[in-house]
Scaffold this motif. Structure first.
Motif, PDB file in Angstrom:
ATOM      1  N   ARG A 123      -9.196 -11.712 -15.475  1.00 46.12           N
ATOM      2  CA  ARG A 123     -10.371 -11.191 -15.410  1.00 46.12           C
ATOM      3  C   ARG A 123     -11.367 -11.664 -14.233  1.00 46.12           C
ATOM      4  N   TRP A 124     -10.707 -12.814 -13.647  1.00 43.27           N
ATOM      5  CA  TRP A 124     -11.620 -13.266 -12.287  1.00 43.27           C
ATOM      6  C   TRP A 124     -11.457 -12.177 -11.095  1.00 43.27           C
ATOM      7  N   VAL A 125     -10.037 -11.581 -11.114  1.00 45.08           N
ATOM      8  CA  VAL A 125      -9.935 -10.451 -10.096  1.00 45.08           C
ATOM      9  C   VAL A 125     -11.001  -9.384  -9.866  1.00 45.08           C
ATOM     10  N   GLU A 126     -11.715  -8.931 -10.919  1.00 45.11           N
ATOM     11  CA  GLU A 126     -12.735  -8.160 -10.722  1.00 45.11           C
ATOM     12  C   GLU A 126     -13.983  -8.524 -10.238  1.00 45.11           C
ATOM     13  N   VAL A 129       1.011 -15.276  -8.875  1.00 41.52           N
ATOM     14  CA  VAL A 129      -0.195 -15.780  -8.785  1.00 41.52           C
ATOM     15  C   VAL A 129      -0.719 -15.370 -10.436  1.00 41.52           C
ATOM     16  N   LEU A 130      -0.441 -14.353 -10.648  1.00 41.92           N
ATOM     17  CA  LEU A 130      -1.046 -13.907 -12.230  1.00 41.92           C
ATOM     18  C   LEU A 130       0.302 -13.877 -13.022  1.00 41.92           C
ATOM     19  N   ASP A 131       0.223 -14.136 -14.259  1.00 43.95           N
ATOM     20  CA  ASP A 131       1.259 -13.965 -15.426  1.00 43.95           C
ATOM     21  C   ASP A 131       1.108 -12.466 -15.861  1.00 43.95           C
ATOM     22  N   ASP A 132       2.321 -11.927 -16.288  1.00 42.87           N
ATOM     23  CA  ASP A 132       2.200 -10.361 -16.395  1.00 42.87           C
ATOM     24  C   ASP A 132       1.266 -10.009 -17.485  1.00 42.87           C
ATOM     25  N   ILE A 133       0.130  -9.243 -16.920  1.00 45.98           N
ATOM     26  CA  ILE A 133      -1.019  -9.088 -17.752  1.00 45.98           C
ATOM     27  C   ILE A 133      -0.669  -7.900 -18.906  1.00 45.98           C
ATOM     28  N   TYR A 134       0.616  -7.368 -19.035  1.00 46.36           N
ATOM     29  CA  TYR A 134       1.105  -6.634 -20.118  1.00 46.36           C
ATOM     30  C   TYR A 134       1.565  -7.279 -21.148  1.00 46.36           C
ATOM     31  N   THR A 135       1.641  -8.438 -20.940  1.00 43.67           N
ATOM     32  CA  THR A 135       2.322  -9.172 -22.209  1.00 43.67           C
ATOM     33  C   THR A 135       1.079 -10.589 -22.818  1.00 43.67           C
ATOM     34  N   ASP A 136       1.187 -10.873 -23.894  1.00 41.99           N
ATOM     35  CA  ASP A 136       0.471 -11.810 -24.494  1.00 41.99           C
ATOM     36  C   ASP A 136      -0.919 -11.451 -24.277  1.00 41.99           C
ATOM     37  N   LEU A 137      -1.745 -12.381 -24.067  1.00 40.96           N
ATOM     38  CA  LEU A 137      -3.118 -12.250 -23.681  1.00 40.96           C
ATOM     39  C   LEU A 137      -3.411 -12.497 -22.015  1.00 40.96           C
ATOM     40  N   VAL A 172       0.804  -1.164   0.082  1.00 35.79           N
ATOM     41  CA  VAL A 172      -0.083  -0.073   0.006  1.00 35.79           C
ATOM     42  C   VAL A 172       0.844   1.186   0.117  1.00 35.79           C
ATOM     43  N   PRO A 173       0.855   2.034  -0.963  1.00 34.89           N
ATOM     44  CA  PRO A 173      -0.195   2.169  -1.889  1.00 34.89           C
ATOM     45  C   PRO A 173      -0.059   1.090  -2.882  1.00 34.89           C
ATOM     46  N   GLY A 174      -1.168   0.651  -3.515  1.00 32.65           N
ATOM     47  CA  GLY A 174      -0.917  -0.235  -4.671  1.00 32.65           C
ATOM     48  C   GLY A 174      -2.303  -1.000  -4.931  1.00 32.65           C
ATOM     49  N   GLU A 175      -2.135  -2.001  -5.623  1.00 34.49           N
ATOM     50  CA  GLU A 175      -3.477  -2.607  -6.461  1.00 34.49           C
ATOM     51  C   GLU A 175      -3.180  -3.952  -6.659  1.00 34.49           C
ATOM     52  N   VAL A 176      -4.437  -4.792  -6.612  1.00 35.53           N
ATOM     53  CA  VAL A 176      -4.603  -6.357  -6.296  1.00 35.53           C
ATOM     54  C   VAL A 176      -3.792  -7.029  -7.564  1.00 35.53           C
ATOM     55  N   HIS A 177      -3.959  -6.528  -8.664  1.00 34.34           N
ATOM     56  CA  HIS A 177      -3.267  -7.253  -9.926  1.00 34.34           C
ATOM     57  C   HIS A 177      -1.650  -7.126  -9.745  1.00 34.34           C
ATOM     58  N   LEU A 178      -1.299  -5.917  -9.409  1.00 33.60           N
ATOM     59  CA  LEU A 178       0.193  -5.779  -9.126  1.00 33.60           C
ATOM     60  C   LEU A 178       0.799  -6.820  -8.070  1.00 33.60           C
ATOM     61  N   ASP A 179       0.221  -6.666  -7.188  1.00 27.10           N
ATOM     62  CA  ASP A 179       0.557  -7.798  -5.941  1.00 27.10           C
ATOM     63  C   ASP A 179       0.589  -9.110  -6.427  1.00 27.10           C
ATOM     64  N   LEU A 180      -0.628  -9.425  -7.220  1.00 27.77           N
ATOM     65  CA  LEU A 180      -0.690 -10.840  -7.487  1.00 27.77           C
ATOM     66  C   LEU A 180       0.234 -11.199  -8.643  1.00 27.77           C
ATOM     67  N   MET A 181       0.915 -10.139  -9.341  1.00 24.90           N
ATOM     68  CA  MET A 181       1.836 -10.560 -10.603  1.00 24.90           C
ATOM     69  C   MET A 181       3.253 -10.919  -9.573  1.00 24.90           C
TER      70      MET A 181
END
Length: 196
Positions: free
Chosen positions: A66-69, A52-60, A39-48
């Protein structure tokens, strides 16, 4: 005087189907999946960061995230009252940025709610803070649940957005491009995006 609660927090999740989030204010209940958050931060960044998540800025990979939302997210941190050198007749808890629909609990008591990405939130906690071991919990969701029962008429489909009637973004005070625009894929953020 300011006392920062930025830094490492615990991050909990719940899919909302089993009613689990109602137990989060109970400090004895800890059966939910837990990760670390910044914090400050965002869930997607923490999970990357934690793999837990692959880099959301690459590929698809953004579609795999999408499940995060659709989940409820809980940020939790313990803290002590500032030292005696910290002089204050009144104490406020300040959130510079909450995304999005938030419930704030201090020591198991609901002390505030908020639904606006763009506006900060201030809550007086003078009579609620303990000397030690204060338990601060912020439960957030992307806005899909808070807007779910709101009407869409007389609004029309905005700019051909295919899922306009599903997400009802017209009711949410958060960046509208997060729902997907011609230059931006859909990514509904969730998190404490400002100082605490």
């Amino acid at each position: 005087q300011y006392y920062s609660l930025n830094g490492e927090w615990d991050l909990y999740w719940d899919d909302g189907l089993r009613g689990g989030k109602k137990y989060w204010p109970d400090t004895q209940h800890s059966s939910h999946k837990k990760w670390k958050a910044t914090v400050p931060g965002e869930v997607h960044l923490d999970l990357m960061r934690q793999g837990v998540l692959d880099d959301i800025y690459t590929d698809l990979h953004i579609y795999k995230a999408r499940w995060v939302e659709e989940f409820f997210w809980g940020y939790r941190r313990k803290f002590d009252r500032p030292a005696e050198s910290f002089q204050a007749s009144r104490i406020f808890l300040n959130f510079a940025g909450l995304d999005y629909a938030a419930q704030i609990f201090l020591n198991g008591e609901l002390i505030g709610t908020h639904q606006n990405y763009f506006l900060p939130l201030q809550i007086e906690i003078t009579d609620k803070i303990k000397e030690t071991d204060n338990d601060l919990l912020v439960i957030l969701e992307s806005g899909l649940y808070s807007a779910a029962e709101k009407p869409v008429s007389p609004y029309k489909d905005a700019n051909g957005c295919p899922d306009f009637f599903l997400h009802k973004r017209i009711w949410m005070r958060k960046p509208q491009n997060s729902f997907g625009w011609d230059w931006s894929p859909r990514l509904l953020n969730v998190g404490l995006h400002g100082d605490v």
